[in-house]
Structures are given as C-alpha cells and as structure tokens.
Motif scaffolding. Structure first.
Motif, short mmCIF file in Angstrom:
data_model
loop_
_atom_site.label_atom_id
_atom_site.label_comp_id
_atom_site.label_asym_id
_atom_site.label_seq_id
_atom_site.Cartn_x
_atom_site.Cartn_y
_atom_site.Cartn_z
N LEU A 102 -2.03 6.65 9.14
CA LEU A 102 -3.10 6.01 9.89
C LEU A 102 -3.51 6.98 10.98
N ASP A 103 -4.65 7.62 10.84
CA ASP A 103 -5.03 8.59 11.87
C ASP A 103 -6.50 8.51 12.22
N ASN A 104 -6.74 8.73 13.52
CA ASN A 104 -8.10 8.76 14.07
C ASN A 104 -8.88 7.48 13.83
N ASN A 105 -8.20 6.34 13.91
CA ASN A 105 -8.86 5.04 13.83
C ASN A 105 -9.03 4.49 15.24
N THR A 106 -10.01 3.64 15.43
CA THR A 106 -10.32 3.11 16.75
C THR A 106 -10.59 1.62 16.66
N ALA A 107 -10.03 0.88 17.61
CA ALA A 107 -10.31 -0.55 17.70
C ALA A 107 -10.88 -0.84 19.09
N GLY A 108 -11.75 -1.80 19.18
CA GLY A 108 -12.33 -2.16 20.46
C GLY A 108 -11.42 -3.02 21.30
N ILE A 155 -17.44 -3.54 22.52
CA ILE A 155 -16.72 -4.74 22.12
C ILE A 155 -16.22 -4.51 20.71
N GLY A 156 -15.35 -5.32 20.25
CA GLY A 156 -14.94 -5.12 18.87
C GLY A 156 -13.64 -5.81 18.57
N GLY A 157 -13.21 -5.63 17.36
CA GLY A 157 -12.04 -6.32 16.87
C GLY A 157 -10.77 -5.52 17.05
N ALA A 158 -9.78 -5.90 16.30
CA ALA A 158 -8.47 -5.27 16.37
C ALA A 158 -8.12 -4.69 15.01
N GLY A 159 -7.22 -3.72 15.03
CA GLY A 159 -6.78 -3.11 13.79
C GLY A 159 -7.80 -2.16 13.20
N GLY A 160 -8.04 -1.05 13.88
CA GLY A 160 -9.04 -0.10 13.41
C GLY A 160 -8.76 0.42 12.01
N GLY A 161 -7.51 0.77 11.72
CA GLY A 161 -7.15 1.24 10.39
C GLY A 161 -6.78 0.12 9.44
N LEU A 162 -6.00 -0.85 9.96
CA LEU A 162 -5.53 -1.96 9.14
C LEU A 162 -5.32 -3.18 10.02
N SER A 163 -5.83 -4.31 9.60
CA SER A 163 -5.60 -5.57 10.30
C SER A 163 -4.90 -6.51 9.33
N ASN A 164 -3.64 -6.87 9.66
CA ASN A 164 -2.83 -7.70 8.78
C ASN A 164 -2.70 -9.11 9.34
N SER A 165 -3.07 -10.10 8.55
CA SER A 165 -2.93 -11.50 8.94
C SER A 165 -1.97 -12.25 8.02
N SER A 166 -1.29 -11.54 7.13
CA SER A 166 -0.40 -12.19 6.17
C SER A 166 0.86 -11.35 6.00
N VAL A 167 1.02 -10.69 4.86
CA VAL A 167 2.16 -9.83 4.59
C VAL A 167 1.64 -8.47 4.13
N MET A 220 0.85 -1.15 0.00
CA MET A 220 0.00 0.00 0.00
C MET A 220 0.90 1.22 0.00
N GLN A 221 0.69 2.15 -0.92
CA GLN A 221 1.52 3.33 -1.01
C GLN A 221 0.68 4.59 -1.08
N ASN A 222 1.24 5.68 -0.49
CA ASN A 222 0.66 7.01 -0.60
C ASN A 222 -0.84 7.00 -0.28
N THR A 223 -1.16 6.52 0.90
CA THR A 223 -2.56 6.32 1.29
C THR A 223 -2.81 6.90 2.68
N ARG A 224 -4.05 7.31 2.92
CA ARG A 224 -4.48 7.74 4.25
C ARG A 224 -5.66 6.86 4.66
N LEU A 225 -5.52 6.22 5.82
CA LEU A 225 -6.60 5.42 6.40
C LEU A 225 -7.07 6.15 7.65
N SER A 226 -8.25 6.74 7.59
CA SER A 226 -8.72 7.60 8.68
C SER A 226 -10.15 7.29 9.07
N TYR A 227 -10.44 7.53 10.35
CA TYR A 227 -11.79 7.46 10.91
C TYR A 227 -12.48 6.13 10.68
N ASN A 228 -11.72 5.04 10.84
CA ASN A 228 -12.30 3.70 10.79
C ASN A 228 -12.40 3.19 12.22
N ASN A 229 -13.34 2.29 12.47
CA ASN A 229 -13.39 1.69 13.79
C ASN A 229 -13.95 0.29 13.74
#
Length: 138
Positions: free
Chosen positions: A40-46, A20-32, A1-10
């Motif tokens: 990555l700004d203003n993201n929230t995870a439970g 309650i909730g998951g992990a990785g508000g902006g990005l959750s990586n399970s591989s590579v 991922m290049q030149n990207t903004r991931l904002s205000y995700n939850n």
C-alpha cells in the motif's frame, strides 16, 4: 488479496476549498480482509487511514504487508476501529497532520508480531492510540 500493489488512490474531495473525504485511501475494510504480500503506497485519505482503514466490526489480517502513505487527519498508514493483526509487515514513513502517522488504533484490538516494523512515521508511530498498539514505540 494476495501479491497486489494498491498505489496512488485517494478519497479526498474539495468543497469550498476545504479538503474533505473518506477513509482508507488504499483499502477500506468494513467486513473481513486477509492481505498477503500487499504493498500500500502513496495513497491518501481525507480523514483516516491513508493506506488502510479497518472500520467498526471489521477484521483485518495482514501478512507481509508494506504501507507507505499519507493522510490529512491521523493514521497515515493504518486506521483501526476494530481488529487488526500484523505479521511480518512494515508500516514505515507514513505522514499525517495529527498524530499518529503510522497506526491509529481507535478503541480496537491490535496484534503485532515481533517481526513487524513500525518506524519513521510522522509525527509519531502510534502515539496516541487507545488502547496502545503493542510493539510500537513513539
């Protein structure tokens, strides 16, 4: 991922008024994942990793990544459960309910270069993490 903004995700849900909730508000990586020039700004995870979560058996390489996020449990900026490399990145001003607020290393391997800044996270930057995050103080 290049030149990207991931904002205000939850990943927070509400069940009987308890967050309650998951992990990785902006990005959750399970591989590579290879991130370059990503904000990555203003993201929230439970649970863990308001900005980014690196799960078991994952590899995350971050070059010139900025993370400013919050989470409910710990690891406001980054939660790492496997392999994480930070190069010329900033993990600043993240907030979590339990320490650490910046990077929570949960049994993984973290490499941090000398140009990466980890500061201003609450309640701590990386403590307690096991094993400790290199080039991170407090």
């Amino acid at each position: 991922m290049q030149n990207t903004r991931l904002s205000y995700n939850n990943t927070i849900g509400v069940f009987n008024i308890l967050p309650i909730g998951g992990a990785g508000g902006g990005l959750s990586n399970s591989s590579v994942a290879v991130l370059e020039n990503v904000h990555l700004d203003n993201n929230t995870a439970g649970f863990r990793g308001g900005g980014m979560r690196g799960g078991i058996n994952s590899t995350t390489e971050a070059r010139n990544v900025a993370s400013t996020n919050s989470t409910i449990e710990h690891g406001g900026g980054i939660y790492n459960g496997s392999r994480l490399t930070l190069t010329e990145s900033k993990v600043t001003d993240n907030i979590s309910f339990l320490a650490p607020g910046g990077i929570f290393n949960d049994g993984g391997q973290v490499t941090v270069d000398q140009k990466t800044v980890i500061s201003g996270n609450r309640p701590t930057n990386c403590t307690p993490s096991s094993p400790p995050v290199p080039n991170c103080f407090g």
